[in-house]
Design a protein around this motif. Structure first.
Motif, short mmCIF file in Angstrom:
data_model
loop_
_atom_site.label_atom_id
_atom_site.label_comp_id
_atom_site.label_asym_id
_atom_site.label_seq_id
_atom_site.Cartn_x
_atom_site.Cartn_y
_atom_site.Cartn_z
N ILE A 1 -24.68 -17.36 32.21
CA ILE A 1 -24.67 -15.90 32.41
C ILE A 1 -23.36 -15.27 31.93
CG2 ILE A 1 -24.82 -14.05 34.13
CD1 ILE A 1 -26.70 -15.89 35.73
N LYS A 2 -22.22 -15.83 32.29
CA LYS A 2 -20.94 -15.24 31.88
C LYS A 2 -20.79 -15.15 30.36
CE LYS A 2 -15.96 -15.54 32.25
NZ LYS A 2 -14.81 -16.32 32.66
N PRO A 3 -21.19 -16.17 29.59
CA PRO A 3 -21.05 -16.05 28.13
C PRO A 3 -21.83 -14.87 27.53
CG PRO A 3 -21.39 -18.33 28.71
CD PRO A 3 -21.60 -17.53 29.97
N ILE A 4 -22.86 -14.42 28.22
CA ILE A 4 -23.63 -13.27 27.70
C ILE A 4 -22.75 -12.03 27.67
CG2 ILE A 4 -25.54 -11.70 28.21
CD1 ILE A 4 -27.10 -14.11 29.19
N TRP A 5 -22.06 -11.75 28.79
CA TRP A 5 -21.24 -10.53 28.79
C TRP A 5 -19.90 -10.74 28.12
CZ3 TRP A 5 -16.52 -10.65 31.05
CH2 TRP A 5 -16.32 -11.48 32.15
N SER A 6 -19.38 -11.95 28.09
CA SER A 6 -18.06 -12.15 27.48
C SER A 6 -18.12 -12.27 25.95
CB SER A 6 -17.38 -13.37 28.09
OG SER A 6 -18.10 -14.55 27.83
N TYR A 7 -19.32 -12.46 25.41
CA TYR A 7 -19.45 -12.57 23.96
C TYR A 7 -19.06 -11.24 23.30
CZ TYR A 7 -21.49 -13.17 19.34
OH TYR A 7 -21.69 -13.24 17.98
N GLY A 8 -18.16 -11.29 22.38
CA GLY A 8 -17.77 -10.10 21.63
C GLY A 8 -16.69 -9.25 22.30
N ILE A 9 -16.05 -9.76 23.34
CA ILE A 9 -14.98 -8.98 23.99
C ILE A 9 -13.95 -8.48 22.98
CG2 ILE A 9 -12.94 -9.20 25.47
CD1 ILE A 9 -14.57 -10.40 27.59
N PRO A 10 -13.56 -9.27 21.97
CA PRO A 10 -12.58 -8.73 21.02
C PRO A 10 -13.03 -7.43 20.36
CG PRO A 10 -12.82 -11.08 20.71
CD PRO A 10 -13.87 -10.67 21.71
N ILE B 1 -0.94 2.51 13.34
CA ILE B 1 -2.27 3.09 13.42
C ILE B 1 -2.19 4.48 14.02
CG2 ILE B 1 -4.54 2.90 14.52
CD1 ILE B 1 -4.22 -0.13 14.34
N ILE B 2 -2.72 5.44 13.30
CA ILE B 2 -2.75 6.82 13.80
C ILE B 2 -4.09 7.02 14.49
CG2 ILE B 2 -2.75 9.25 13.16
CD1 ILE B 2 -1.10 8.36 10.65
N ARG B 3 -4.00 7.39 15.77
CA ARG B 3 -5.23 7.58 16.52
C ARG B 3 -5.42 9.05 16.81
NH1 ARG B 3 -4.78 3.77 21.48
NH2 ARG B 3 -2.89 4.92 21.64
N ARG B 4 -6.56 9.58 16.40
CA ARG B 4 -6.85 10.98 16.68
C ARG B 4 -7.82 11.10 17.85
NH1 ARG B 4 -11.54 12.70 14.29
NH2 ARG B 4 -12.57 11.15 13.04
N LEU B 5 -8.26 9.97 18.37
CA LEU B 5 -9.19 9.98 19.48
C LEU B 5 -8.48 9.53 20.75
CD1 LEU B 5 -12.18 8.20 17.75
CD2 LEU B 5 -11.87 10.63 18.07
N LYS B 6 -9.11 9.77 21.88
CA LYS B 6 -8.54 9.32 23.15
C LYS B 6 -8.99 7.90 23.47
CE LYS B 6 -8.23 13.91 25.12
NZ LYS B 6 -8.67 14.83 26.15
N ARG B 7 -9.64 7.24 22.53
CA ARG B 7 -10.11 5.88 22.75
C ARG B 7 -8.93 4.96 23.03
NH1 ARG B 7 -15.51 5.75 23.12
NH2 ARG B 7 -16.38 7.08 21.58
N LYS B 8 -9.24 3.92 23.78
CA LYS B 8 -8.22 2.95 24.09
C LYS B 8 -7.95 2.06 22.88
CE LYS B 8 -10.63 1.84 27.68
NZ LYS B 8 -11.19 1.13 28.79
N HIS B 9 -6.77 1.59 22.82
CA HIS B 9 -6.32 0.64 21.82
C HIS B 9 -6.13 -0.66 22.59
CE1 HIS B 9 -3.53 -0.91 18.75
NE2 HIS B 9 -4.15 -0.07 17.95
N PRO B 10 -6.35 -1.83 22.02
CA PRO B 10 -6.17 -3.07 22.78
C PRO B 10 -4.82 -3.17 23.50
CG PRO B 10 -7.28 -3.58 20.74
CD PRO B 10 -6.92 -2.12 20.68
N LEU B 11 -3.77 -2.61 22.92
CA LEU B 11 -2.48 -2.67 23.59
C LEU B 11 -2.42 -1.76 24.82
CD1 LEU B 11 0.06 -2.76 20.60
CD2 LEU B 11 -0.70 -4.63 22.05
#
Length: 191
Positions: free
Chosen positions: A93-102, A177-187
């Motif tokens: 079950i956990k691999p289903i939601w953890s797949y693609g976290i990056p 990286i110039i961000r014009r959105l309020k989206r989160k950045h991994p950092l």
């Protein structure tokens, strides 16, 4: 010499943008590639605004389906030991939601919360906990981390890889990286 032949019938055209202007038509071998609002690539659903809503929805559907499959083993009335029930959560079950976290690490807090809510229901079922027991206590007793904690752990690893990369240009590109959105950045996810 042609090494790769592109199959135009199996191709899709998606432009990741918030811009509402017309997206140019793409042709391969005189075949117009259809434009899509979302595409599935290696099991990850990418929508044109990269909100990850459809991907999270599909992930929850898969988790529910697998939980139903294992219900006879992990339900409250099952005589299976808790540590074995926990293995059922950890392995399929956990691999289903953890797949693609990056990739979906920058999903909105609401979308991540949707996975955490389903995770809490599954863990409550595994632990056979009554309604008044706190979800955090259940997670601690099973030694399972929150989805958000896994996201932060990935973000930390990602930052360390960038900072310790042998090519200094990688860090320069990442910081510029110039961000014009309020989206989160991994950092932004590292606390």
């Amino acid at each position: 010499m042609k090494l790769i032949t592109v199959n135009a019938d199996k191709s899709s055209n998606i432009c990741f943008t918030l811009n509402k202007s017309d997206i140019p038509v793409i042709e391969i071998n005189n075949v117009i590639i259809p434009q899509r609002e979302e595409v599935k690539y290696l099991g990850i659903i990418l929508d044109k605004k990269l909100t990850w809503g459809k991907h999270i929805q599909e992930t929850r559907r898969k988790m529910k389906l697998l939980t139903k499959t294992f219900y006879w083993l992990i339900n409250k009335g099952s005589k299976l030991k808790v540590n074995l029930k926990q293995q059922i959560y950890t392995s399929p079950i956990k691999p289903i939601w953890s797949y693609g976290i990056p990739l979906w690490v920058t999903a909105s807090r609401t979308n991540i919360k949707r996975i955490e809510t389903l995770q809490a229901k599954i863990l409550r079922q595994i632990r056979a906990a009554p309604w008044y027991v706190n979800n955090e206590d259940i997670r601690k007793s099973l030694q399972v981390s929150l989805v958000n904690s896994e996201v932060q752990k990935y973000s930390s690893k990602h930052k360390n890889r960038i900072e310790n990369h042998i090519n200094p240009t990688v860090l320069d590109c990442y910081e510029s990286i110039i961000r014009r959105l309020k989206r989160k950045h991994p950092l932004d996810l590292i606390m």
